[in-house]
Every structure is written in structure tokens, then in C-alpha cells.
Enzyme design. Structure first.
Site, PDB file in Angstrom:
ATOM      1  N   ASP A   6       0.867  -1.171   0.000  1.00  6.57           N
ATOM      2  CA  ASP A   6       0.000   0.000   0.000  1.00  6.57           C
ATOM      3  C   ASP A   6       0.913   1.233   0.000  1.00  6.57           C
ATOM      4  OD1 ASP A   6      -2.492   1.479   0.346  1.00  6.57           O
ATOM      5  OD2 ASP A   6      -1.765   1.851   2.378  1.00  6.57           O
ATOM      6  N   ASP A   8      -0.155   5.155   0.910  1.00  2.88           N
ATOM      7  CA  ASP A   8      -0.381   6.103   2.008  1.00  2.88           C
ATOM      8  C   ASP A   8      -0.451   5.369   3.341  1.00  2.88           C
ATOM      9  OD1 ASP A   8      -1.362   8.823   0.505  1.00  2.88           O
ATOM     10  OD2 ASP A   8      -2.080   7.046  -0.549  1.00  2.88           O
ATOM     11  N   ASP A 168      -1.673  -1.066   5.864  1.00  2.00           N
ATOM     12  CA  ASP A 168      -1.949  -0.480   7.180  1.00  2.00           C
ATOM     13  C   ASP A 168      -3.430  -0.415   7.520  1.00  2.00           C
ATOM     14  OD1 ASP A 168      -2.242   1.575   5.107  1.00  2.00           O
ATOM     15  OD2 ASP A 168      -2.533   2.975   6.759  1.00  2.00           O
TER      16      ASP A 168
END
Length: 219
Positions: A6, A8, A168
């Protein structure tokens, strides 16, 4: 092995520029800024949701056509400051080196638009580190749908049986679970659910722990 990251909140701390952009647009509309501490609740949900939350905080609904106008303005402002304050998290560069040294194929699988993802990665000289960068607009369906991750792995020339996701948020975990791919969760990112409760196969607090966690899951 394909390692899909991922963007961001996993590879890059983009919240300073995302929140800075939001507060610039809110200020132009005569609204008060949102506290930076709200970033984990907002970043990763998209600019439209961020704008809606900004208006809601002042008791104002955001409706069309105003929503589309402000979304376009948000993107304009964001592109103008894409990486003024955004930086890779500590340990990212050495970890990418370690993966590459072991022959891993690196990819980015993000719900951020591909053009914006490339703009961030270009500004930080990271684009060259990844074989493919697949935003939601290039995927059949965005995370948490399995097709986003599976499409990323396919474009990277990999096999889902020898792949891993690093993220995240709940979207990262669900995309990996739906694709039957192991997932490493980083605890420092943008999530309104505690990272330990996301259901990842491994949890790390620092990016320099990602390589060992991934290697352990693919033994």
C-alpha cells in the site's frame, strides 16, 4: 516473490500534505481547519470523504455541484504540494534494498489514483523501485476486492502463491484475505481500527521489520 505495498500510511507518510491540502480548501470556503490528529480517521478514505468530514465538522452538508467543484480544487491544490512534507517512513529504503537483493518483485497496490500515486513517488524518487504501480482506477475493482491485488500481482509477472501484501488498513487486509495472499500489517499507518485488531498474518511496528515478517510468512 511479489511484494505488493500500500502507499499512504505504509510506504509514505502523506498525511501532512493531504491534511494541508484539505485545510487550504476549507479555508478558501471560510471553514475552520481540521486538527492534524484527525488524519488517521480521514486519510485513505479519499478526498471526497475528507471534504465531507471537513464540512460536517462545521455543521454544513456538502452536496453537488459544490462537492465536485471542491474535489477538483482539492486535486489541483494537492498536485501543487504533492510531496512538500510527505516522506518515506523510516526504514523503507533499506527494506526495499533488502527485498530487491533477494530477487523480490516490488509493486504498489493502492486505492489512491494512479496519477497521484505516481506524482508522489516521482517526487520522492521512488517510482523506479517498483515494477508496477496500480491505483484503484487501473484495477477491476478497488481494495478490499481481491481483484485489485490479484491484478497487481499479474501485472508484476508474479504468482499469488508466492506473493505478499503489506499495508496499514482494513482494506489491505481484506484484499489480501480475499485473494488468499498473506498480509503484513504496519502499526503506524492510517486506520480507525487498532492495527492489532485488523486480522493480519503478521504485525510490525517499524518498516525495517517488514522483510523478516514477509520471509517468515512465505517459508
Amino acid at each position: 516473490m511479489v511484494v505488493a505495498f500500500d502507499l499512504d500510511g505504509t510506504l509514505v507518510d502523506t498525511a501532512p500534505d493531504l491534511m494541508g491540502t484539505l485545510n487550504t480548501v476549507l479555508g478558501e470556503e471560510g471553514l475552520p481547519p481540521l486538527a492534524y490528529e484527525m488524519a488517521p480517521l480521514l486519510v485513505g478514505r479519499g478526498a471526497k470523504v475528507m471534504l465531507e468530514r471537513g464540512f460536517a465538522a462545521d455543521g454544513r452538508p456538502l452536496q453537488e455541484p459544490e462537492a465536485s467543484r471542491l474535489f477538483a480544487r482539492y486535486i489541483e491544490v494537492y498536485l501543487g504540494r504533492i510531496a512538500d512534507h510527505s516522506r518515506p517512513y523510516p526504514g523503507v529504503l533499506p527494506a526495499l534494498d533488502q527485498f530487491e537483493a533477494e530477487g523480490a518483485i516490488l509493486a504498489v497496490c493502492t486505492n489512491k489514483r494512479t496519477d497521484l500515486s505516481l506524482a508522489v513517488l516521482d517526487a520522492l524518487d521512488l517510482t523506479r523501485r517498483f515494477k508496477v504501480i496500480v491505483g484503484a482506477d487501473l484495477a477491476p475493482r478497488p481494495k478490499p476486492d481481491a481483484s485489485h491485488l490479484l491484478h497487481t500481482i499479474e501485472l508484476a509477472g508474479g504468482d499469488p502463491r508466492r506473493a505478499i501484501m503489506v499495508g496499514d488498513s482494513i482494506n489491505d487486509v481484506l484484499a489480501a484475505k480475499n485473494a488468499e495472499v498473506p498480509v503484513v500489517v504496519v502499526s503506524y499507518g492510517y486506520t480507525d481500527v487498532p492495527a492489532k485488531d485488523l486480522g493480519g498474518d503478521a504485525l510490525v511496528d517499524r518498516f525495517d521489520e517488514v522483510y523478516a515478517a514477509a520471509a517468515g510468512l512465505l517459508r
